[in-house]
Design a protein around this motif. Sequence first.
Motif, PDB file in Angstrom:
ATOM      1  N   UNK A   1      27.444   7.808 -39.628  1.00  0.00           N
ATOM      2  CA  UNK A   1      27.555   7.382 -41.031  1.00  0.00           C
ATOM      3  C   UNK A   1      28.568   6.247 -41.169  1.00  0.00           C
ATOM      4  N   UNK A   2      29.695   6.391 -40.459  1.00  0.00           N
ATOM      5  CA  UNK A   2      30.730   5.360 -40.506  1.00  0.00           C
ATOM      6  C   UNK A   2      30.190   4.025 -40.036  1.00  0.00           C
ATOM      7  N   UNK A   3      29.350   4.040 -38.982  1.00  0.00           N
ATOM      8  CA  UNK A   3      28.814   2.798 -38.449  1.00  0.00           C
ATOM      9  C   UNK A   3      27.874   2.129 -39.450  1.00  0.00           C
ATOM     10  N   UNK A   4      27.112   2.942 -40.190  1.00  0.00           N
ATOM     11  CA  UNK A   4      26.203   2.384 -41.202  1.00  0.00           C
ATOM     12  C   UNK A   4      27.001   1.713 -42.317  1.00  0.00           C
ATOM     13  N   UNK A   5      28.078   2.382 -42.766  1.00  0.00           N
ATOM     14  CA  UNK A   5      28.926   1.825 -43.817  1.00  0.00           C
ATOM     15  C   UNK A   5      29.584   0.538 -43.333  1.00  0.00           C
ATOM     16  N   UNK A   6      30.073   0.534 -42.086  1.00  0.00           N
ATOM     17  CA  UNK A   6      30.702  -0.670 -41.543  1.00  0.00           C
ATOM     18  C   UNK A   6      29.703  -1.825 -41.458  1.00  0.00           C
ATOM     19  N   UNK A   7      28.460  -1.503 -41.095  1.00  0.00           N
ATOM     20  CA  UNK A   7      27.432  -2.549 -41.010  1.00  0.00           C
ATOM     21  C   UNK A   7      27.123  -3.112 -42.401  1.00  0.00           C
ATOM     22  N   UNK A   8      26.960  -2.220 -43.402  1.00  0.00           N
ATOM     23  CA  UNK A   8      26.637  -2.666 -44.757  1.00  0.00           C
ATOM     24  C   UNK A   8      27.781  -3.443 -45.393  1.00  0.00           C
ATOM     25  N   UNK A   9      29.032  -3.073 -45.038  1.00  0.00           N
ATOM     26  CA  UNK A   9      30.190  -3.747 -45.628  1.00  0.00           C
ATOM     27  C   UNK A   9      30.709  -4.901 -44.815  1.00  0.00           C
ATOM     28  N   UNK A  10      29.957  -5.337 -43.815  1.00  0.00           N
ATOM     29  CA  UNK A  10      30.397  -6.428 -42.939  1.00  0.00           C
ATOM     30  C   UNK A  10      30.594  -7.719 -43.715  1.00  0.00           C
ATOM     31  N   UNK A  11      31.640  -8.461 -43.328  1.00  0.00           N
ATOM     32  CA  UNK A  11      31.898  -9.764 -43.944  1.00  0.00           C
ATOM     33  C   UNK A  11      30.752 -10.726 -43.663  1.00  0.00           C
ATOM     34  N   UNK A  12      30.147 -10.648 -42.475  1.00  0.00           N
ATOM     35  CA  UNK A  12      29.037 -11.531 -42.152  1.00  0.00           C
ATOM     36  C   UNK A  12      27.853 -11.291 -43.087  1.00  0.00           C
ATOM     37  N   UNK A  13      27.582 -10.016 -43.392  1.00  0.00           N
ATOM     38  CA  UNK A  13      26.490  -9.706 -44.325  1.00  0.00           C
ATOM     39  C   UNK A  13      26.832 -10.227 -45.713  1.00  0.00           C
ATOM     40  N   UNK A  14      28.105 -10.094 -46.124  1.00  0.00           N
ATOM     41  CA  UNK A  14      28.527 -10.595 -47.437  1.00  0.00           C
ATOM     42  C   UNK A  14      28.288 -12.088 -47.555  1.00  0.00           C
ATOM     43  N   UNK A  15      28.755 -12.844 -46.549  1.00  0.00           N
ATOM     44  CA  UNK A  15      28.578 -14.300 -46.574  1.00  0.00           C
ATOM     45  C   UNK A  15      27.097 -14.661 -46.550  1.00  0.00           C
ATOM     46  N   UNK A  16      26.324 -13.943 -45.713  1.00  0.00           N
ATOM     47  CA  UNK A  16      24.884 -14.211 -45.646  1.00  0.00           C
ATOM     48  C   UNK A  16      24.183 -13.948 -46.965  1.00  0.00           C
ATOM     49  N   UNK A  17      24.532 -12.822 -47.624  1.00  0.00           N
ATOM     50  CA  UNK A  17      23.929 -12.503 -48.914  1.00  0.00           C
ATOM     51  C   UNK A  17      24.299 -13.537 -49.983  1.00  0.00           C
ATOM     52  N   UNK A  18      25.559 -13.969 -49.966  1.00  0.00           N
ATOM     53  CA  UNK A  18      25.984 -14.974 -50.944  1.00  0.00           C
ATOM     54  C   UNK A  18      25.217 -16.280 -50.752  1.00  0.00           C
ATOM     55  N   UNK A  19      25.004 -16.674 -49.497  1.00  0.00           N
ATOM     56  CA  UNK A  19      24.248 -17.902 -49.236  1.00  0.00           C
ATOM     57  C   UNK A  19      22.794 -17.753 -49.673  1.00  0.00           C
ATOM     58  N   UNK A  20      22.204 -16.598 -49.381  1.00  0.00           N
ATOM     59  CA  UNK A  20      20.811 -16.361 -49.802  1.00  0.00           C
ATOM     60  C   UNK A  20      20.702 -16.362 -51.329  1.00  0.00           C
ATOM     61  N   UNK A  21      21.645 -15.679 -51.999  1.00  0.00           N
ATOM     62  CA  UNK A  21      21.635 -15.661 -53.465  1.00  0.00           C
ATOM     63  C   UNK A  21      21.804 -17.059 -54.038  1.00  0.00           C
ATOM     64  N   UNK A  22      22.653 -17.866 -53.397  1.00  0.00           N
ATOM     65  CA  UNK A  22      22.851 -19.241 -53.859  1.00  0.00           C
ATOM     66  C   UNK A  22      21.540 -20.016 -53.802  1.00  0.00           C
ATOM     67  N   UNK A  23      20.829 -19.903 -52.687  1.00  0.00           N
ATOM     68  CA  UNK A  23      19.548 -20.609 -52.532  1.00  0.00           C
ATOM     69  C   UNK A  23      18.520 -20.082 -53.528  1.00  0.00           C
ATOM     70  N   UNK A  24      18.464 -18.759 -53.686  1.00  0.00           N
ATOM     71  CA  UNK A  24      17.484 -18.153 -54.591  1.00  0.00           C
ATOM     72  C   UNK A  24      17.735 -18.570 -56.037  1.00  0.00           C
TER      73      UNK A  24
END
Length: 636
Positions: A1-24
């Motif tokens: 469970x901890x690994x799933x939370x760490x993956x979802x809260x990753x800084x890389x995912x945050x930056x990637x989501x922000x870039x995708x949202x910016x384009x969208x």
Amino acid sequence: MRRIVEMLGSMKITVGLLLVLLVVLATGTIIESTQSREAAAQMVYGANWFFALLGLFTLNLAASMTLKWPWTWSKVGFLITHGSMVVILVGSLMTEFVKVDSQLALWEGQTGNTLVDHSRHREGAEVPLGFTIRLDDFQIDKYPGTQRPAMFRSLVTITDETTKVETQHRIWMNHPLHLGGFKFFQSSYQMRDGREMSILSVSRDPGQTVVFWGYGLLVFGMVVVLVTRIMQRRGLPEGYFPESGPMKLKQQKMSLGLILALGLGFAGTGEAASVSAETLKSLHSLPVQHDGRVMPLDTMARESVLEVTGKKKWAGTDQVATVLGWAFNSKAWADSPIIKIGSRDLAAALQFPGHKHISFNGVIAAPAFRTLVDEGRRQAGQELPLTSLQEAALKLEGRLVVMHGFLTGQALRAQPVSTDPVDPWVVPQNTVDPGALEQFGAQLAAAPQQNYPTAKLMQNEVLYNAVRPTRLAWWVLLPATVLAYFRWRRKENLWQTRLTSILLIAGFAVMTWGLAMRWQAAGRIPASNMYESMLFLAWGVGLFAAIATLTIKNRLVIFNAAGMSTLVIMLTDLLPMNSFIHPMPPVLSGTPWLAIHVPIIMVSYALLALSAFVAHMRNGVEIFKPAERAMEMVMD
């Protein structure tokens, strides 16, 4: 469970989501501006994949807060800012599925008590108001010398269905009526056969309150983060934050090349009227009534030449001399191919394939032109989408109207008929050539009527047009940015520091002067369109750059502010935006507070842009160069 939370809260995912949202979001904005609001809602904002993307972003926020456990006082600001974004997303979801969105159209004397919901998830549902609204009177004000509305309002009577008590209210732009959980906004109107109809936009949105609470929490959280960082920094020993050393030569050349690229990447007909230099100079500041205000002929000529030809100057000729030629040598100019067609397909349809310009008589003689215009007007009247050919034909018709005004002698309205500033001006009689027009203007200036503009006011606007403050500002700020870059990456020296400061302050002074001159010419705060909003955005960044160079002394902050200020004012000057002063739309003229709100919010965006740029630099260092701890601490 901890690994799933760490993956979802990753800084890389945050930056990637922000870039995708910016384009969208950018894609959705482009679709909305080029097609329609409904198309953007269907293709982007209301699509299931967009909701899934927002859901993933919410999970990322929640996971990042979970990873901060145990929550100490130093993490309170982080938790509030991230939690506030979750609140904003929840409020937006409530708006999407619960909001009532409708229109109520009433003729004078007509009543209504039921709405038809037009929201996407409740389309066609009837919504009772709980009271009756009657339109007693519809009133409309217009700009001087035009049929363009300056303000319109509805006088209504509300009757409670239970108590039968009647109350009178006024609804006008930016002054909605709040009643029974509904908001009634003055939206539009229709006039037919001497009757007047008011169109009110009506909404009920409980999610809006939740979103506003979320934004309040976001601002509060940012303040908490700032205070926390200051307290943490004060508790560290002296010398903890090292200065970043010089970059490698290759990196330095690449970054400097990017800066310079911003500047280097932009870098049988009728004749103009034969006018003496002295007469031409005098006519530049001749007051004329055009587009709902009084302006110098210089401004009218610049706008008209650009509108008709698509060029700032036609054949390199002074704009005033060009339009005087149109007015006093109309026969020759009517056969001159100077009117911008604007579309290859339209040029082919008009039997002028490959041509970019066409003559006035050439357009009139083309049978396909009138057919396309009639079809376009019919489609627009029925609120149906236009084809690209119809849109191009209607734009070409607008250029013809401008040219027709000069060719028929009706454009140069330089004579007021009364002291009422709202009354339309007329074309002076017996002005058969530019010299006679100059003489007429001199006579009016010698014995001006009440409300006639002063020569100083007209000359100031001519000066504003000639100087072009946006261009001058980025010419000054670009070398300041280059110097600020070398200050940041190399060992600082005194002359570089002083010259950078002088140029940044000078660039800000030019922008301030330009805003003041535009404000004076328009007679209102310059905050009515995208161009003027960009002016305030650039001014806000320039203000921060000037303050930073005088007080903060942080070389990274100064470089960031100088670069952003240069970029914004450069885009403002070079992008194809309409830079001329136009009457303020009724939605902005209804209250001074909304006009004040625009520059305030744009200056706030300026600070947001600066902080976002540094924040993304820091995230990039943390992700891609985690060993560069020294640079990361300097950014902190």
